[in-house]
Design an enzyme around this catalytic site. Structure first.
Site, PDB file in Angstrom:
ATOM      1  N   ASP A   1       0.921  -1.447  -0.007  1.00  0.00           N
ATOM      2  CA  ASP A   1      -0.017  -0.024  -0.042  1.00  0.00           C
ATOM      3  C   ASP A   1       0.792   1.328   0.088  1.00  0.00           C
ATOM      4  OD1 ASP A   1      -2.357   1.481   0.003  1.00  0.00           O
ATOM      5  OD2 ASP A   1      -2.755   1.196   2.190  1.00  0.00           O
TER       6      ASP A   1
ATOM      7  N   ASP B   1      -9.163   3.912  -2.318  1.00  0.00           N
ATOM      8  CA  ASP B   1     -10.106   4.486  -1.045  1.00  0.00           C
ATOM      9  C   ASP B   1     -11.279   5.073  -1.728  1.00  0.00           C
ATOM     10  OD1 ASP B   1      -8.258   3.660   0.568  1.00  0.00           O
ATOM     11  OD2 ASP B   1      -7.504   5.618   1.111  1.00  0.00           O
TER      12      ASP B   1
ATOM     13  N   GLU C   1       2.420   4.965  -4.225  1.00  0.00           N
ATOM     14  CA  GLU C   1       2.571   5.645  -5.604  1.00  0.00           C
ATOM     15  C   GLU C   1       3.783   6.240  -5.867  1.00  0.00           C
ATOM     16  OE1 GLU C   1      -1.313   4.326  -4.382  1.00  0.00           O
ATOM     17  OE2 GLU C   1      -0.078   5.832  -3.274  1.00  0.00           O
TER      18      GLU C   1
END
Length: 817
Positions: free
Chosen positions: A411, A488, A414
């Site tokens: 997670d 999300d 990016e």
């Protein structure tokens, strides 16, 4: 300032900056200045300060526009593509000042005017891109062209909005979009790949092989503009001629999605619980068991860590994680744990200390480890572009594996920082095989390389097991290493609706195992939305319920009895369809065709399948199941379109409906309409509480009659790599219906394992529905050299024929009375 305050206070600085790039100004059109020449299989032409190179690859073309005297950066060929495609010289033809280049099989023609530099692209003899031009402005290189007004553009991976991306302005830039809404862009994943689908039946793909910031502009006037910052403009063109062929061609270059472990297709349950504990996880699993709800996987978010240090367990709340994981495994429940790329800046922590000593973090221009704020406070980001860093990262999973963890969730990759910019700036540097490069040149590849490092580390630590990795960030080719989810989302009907076109485009862009958080991550999900989301979510390739901390529980028993029963019903159908899912994933692993498909992929000749409202609200699961989810509140009826040229069976009622028209069907809460194409032999199994039990139950095959029937099922051990050595079976049923009989052939079409040797299923039960089943008076079976009558029995409105494992392969002759 905590995460929520930061999210509410700031909108993305980088998004605001990128918005200012939207006007296309001050570009200088490039014109040829020197005669073209051949170089290493590529035709080259100097264009002032730029160089155009052109060659053929497989069935397509590759074009590169770079600085005439600068470096051509082969980063993606080394990092994102499966293999650098071999460059081959093109057949060419000169006509005056126009030069034409032909792809293999001559499906594509690139035609350039050597006087003014304009080009056009022809596909199957018809122009699809016309008046094309290349131009440059500072660090930017741009392609601009007009396109056939009938073309609908697809692809671009994870994007909000319509299934068709024109008109629109789309950015290729991975960023943590924690306030996701329809229309927001960019998002967590980057996929600079677009598919042109014209009403004339032409299908072609354009892959822009660049990891830096880039964007696409599709105008209502039929213009396409693409530009990229800092890198050569490297473009691959694929020729189709249909979507399925295009998927295969693209996968041949970027790599195919590997076959996932069987258990990963089951139901995953997750929640962000800041005070997560072994006791809470055990109770959660016990409650699933008590309510007899199928469950295969539990995900542990950052609450399981010691002060948010990755690869650690909280010393009080998880005193003995091995015992917990062992206990869950007895109930066939697996554990997935989360990891982030930022390691807590703690010089007393051995993992951080070792990475610091070896210089494995991203650095600034002065050589100092770059740090930022994330969950643990100050962190340093692992530099996955550095081979030593990637190896180090992969080795960190050894302790998790020793404790029995079987899945890994990566997670914040990016990468995401708690700052107004939200990402590292240009001062962040990476050590690559080509030297030190700025993060701005490589940003979109960071999450991809984290997934690759994780995958390769797990393969080395446990070479006999197929790893399961779930990644939030991705680039083209990440599917070789990880499944992805859409980040999300929110508990809103708009987010339920947009999941369909989003997943369809992700599939067309190469990703097989994808799905959003069922029920929505942010907010308190109300009952009707939750049930409708589960009705749809059971058909997602990746099926996970996940929610944010501080929101209401999304365990099905936390609502009411109706919700609980609807949830169990939905998962019962998913588990009965796992053989169908697994076969679809096998097909993706060898063909590149995703399990979840737009209607027009299977029915390209039907113009209604391209209609926006239909294309975005219905989809195919494999080649035979049509799903039409309910996507709005208060609805009890669903209007849907069934493609023409086929009859369709309602899965629930077995009612036969003719395609080619809009139909209205009942859709009470808990029952999403879906249909089976007539002529399908649909392989299923009895519902079970976990995939392991389902994998060893009897295999079922439901026949949906037509004059000719066909179906196949892929069977192997469910884990490991024996299938790479032909230790699997692709079983097919072919049947022909006549006035007096039903003739069925059951045979193995691929693999070295026969049905009995697989040892998973003791029998195969074939279900023949009314009006055909009850009319059968005799069943004759021929297996090997033996022939005998076979007993059959009635079950509801079906005639059931049961075959033993040793009977297969077999030929059945069913005579009607």
């Amino acid at each position: 300032m905590n995460y929520k305050e930061l999210k509410n206070k700031f909108y993305y600085y980088i998004s605001q900056k990128l918005n200012s790039f939207k006007p296309y100004k001050a570009f200088i059109t490039l014109k040829p200045t020197e005669k073209g020449f051949e170089e290493r299989g590529m035709w080259s032409q100097s264009w002032g300060q730029a160089m155009l190179k052109l060659c053929s690859v497989d069935q397509g073309l590759r074009l590169v526009v770079s600085e005439a005297k600068g470096r051509e950066t082969p980063l993606l060929e080394a990092l994102a593509l499966q293999k650098p495609p071999e460059s081959r010289a093109l057949n060419q033809e000169q006509s005056g000042h126009k030069l034409s280049f032909f792809s293999p099989h001559e499906k594509l023609v690139f035609q350039i005017d050597q006087e003014n530099g304009e080009f056009q692209l022809l596909h199957l003899g018809r122009p699809v891109l016309t008046k094309g031009r290349f131009s440059r402005s500072g660090l930017w290189t741009r392609l601009q062209a007009e396109f056939d007004s009938s073309i609908k553009w697809l692809g671009l991976g994870e994007k909000t909005g319509s299934l068709f991306k024109n008109p629109g302005f789309w950015r290729i830039w991975n960023i943590d979009e924690c306030d996701l809404d329809p229309g927001k862009d960019p998002m967590y994943q980057a996929a600079p790949y677009i598919i042109g689908q014209s009403s004339r039946g032409q299908v072609f793909g354009l892959y822009f092989d660049n990891p830096a910031y880039s964007d696409f502009l599709f105008t209502e006037q039929g213009e396409l503009s693409y530009r990229v910052m800092t890198h050569p403009l490297s473009l691959y063109v694929f020729s189709g001629p249909d979507l399925k062929s295009l998927c295969r061609q693209f996968a041949e270059i970027k790599g195919f999605s590997p076959l996932p472990p069987y258990w990963t297709m089951g139901y995953h349950h997750s929640r962000w619980e800041p005070e997560e504990s072994a006791d809470k996880i055990q109770k959660l699993v016990d409650d699933f068991k008590k309510h007899e709800i199928p469950l295969d996987v539990v995900h542990l978010d950052i609450g399981h860590m010691d002060d948010f240090r990755c690869f650690t367990w909280h010393p009080e709340r998880f005193k003995d994680p091995s015992s917990l994981i062992s206990s869950l495994k007895k109930d066939n429940v697996r554990v997935v744990v989360i990891s982030d790329p930022g390691l807590k800046s703690d010089k007393k922590w051995p993992i951080f200390k070792k990475a610091m000593e070896k210089g494995l973090f991203c650095r600034d221009k002065k050589g100092r480890p770059l740090s930022g704020e994330v969950w643990p406070g100050r962190v340093s980001l692992v530099d996955f572009f550095n081979h030593q860093s990637a190896v180090f990262w992969g080795e960190l999973y050894s302790d998790y594996l020793a404790k029995g963890v079987e899945g890994f969730w990566i997670d914040m990759n990016e990468p995401s920082l708690f700052s107004p910019r939200r990402i590292p700036g240009p001062e962040c540097l990476h050590e690559t095989s080509l030297g030190t490069l700025s993060h701005s040149e490589l940003h979109n590849l960071y999450g991809h390389l984290m997934a690759k490092a994780t995958y390769e580390g797990l393969r080395k630590l446990e070479p006999a097991k197929r790893p399961f990795i779930l990644s939030r960030s991705a680039f083209i080719g990440t599917e070789k290493y990880a499944a992805t989810w859409t980040g999300d989302n929110k508990n809103q009907w708009e987010h339920l609706r947009m999941s369909v076109p989003m997943l369809l485009n992700m599939g067309l862009s190469g990703q097989a195992m994808v799905g959003p958080d069922i029920g929505g991550f942010f907010g308190n999900t109300e009952k009707e939305l939750f049930i409708r989301w589960m009705e749809l979510g059971r058909f997602y390739p990746f099926c996970r319920n996940h929610r944010c901390e501080g929101t209401r529980a999304q365990e099905p028993w936390s609502f009411d009895q109706e919700t609980l029963e609807a949830f169990k019903h939905c998962l019962g159908i998913r588990y009965s369809l796992l053989p169908h899912f697994y076969t679809a994933f096998y097909q993706a692993s060898v063909s590149g065709i995703p399990p979840m498909r737009p209607l027009f992929m299977e029915f390209p000749e039907d113009p209604m399948t391209y209609e926006k409202q239909i294309a975005e609200s219905e989809f195919m699961l494999g080649d035979s199941l049509l799903v039409a989810p309910v996507l709005g509140p208060g609805l009890k009826l669903r209007a849907l379109y069934l493609p023409r040229g086929h009859y369709w069976f309602d899965y629930y009622s077995s009612q036969l409906v003719k395609g080619g028209a809009i139909h209205s069907t009942e859709a009470p809460l808990g029952r999403t309409p879906f249909f089976v194409k007539a002529g399908t032999a649909l392989f299923q199994s009895a519902p079970a509480l976990n995939s392991n039990s389902q994998l060893t139950s009897d295999l079922l095959c439901n026949l949906y009659p037509a004059k000719r029937l066909y179906g196949q099922v892929y069977l192997d051990e469910g884990e490991g790599y024996a299938y790479e050595y032909q230790k699997y079976s692709l079983l097919a049923i072919k049947a022909e219906l006549t006035e007096n009989s039903l003739e069925l052939a059951i045979e193995k079409t691929e693999g070295s394992m026969d049905y009995r040797a697989l040892g998973k299923h003791k029998s195969l039960k074939i279900y023949i529905p009314d009006p055909y089943g009850p009319s059968i008076r005799e069943v004759q079976i021929k297996s090997g050299s033996a022939s005998r009558r076979l007993s059959s029995g009635k079950q509801g409105s079906y005639l059931v024929i049961e075959l033993r494992a040793e009977d297969i392969p077999a030929y059945l002759s069913c005579a009607f009375s």
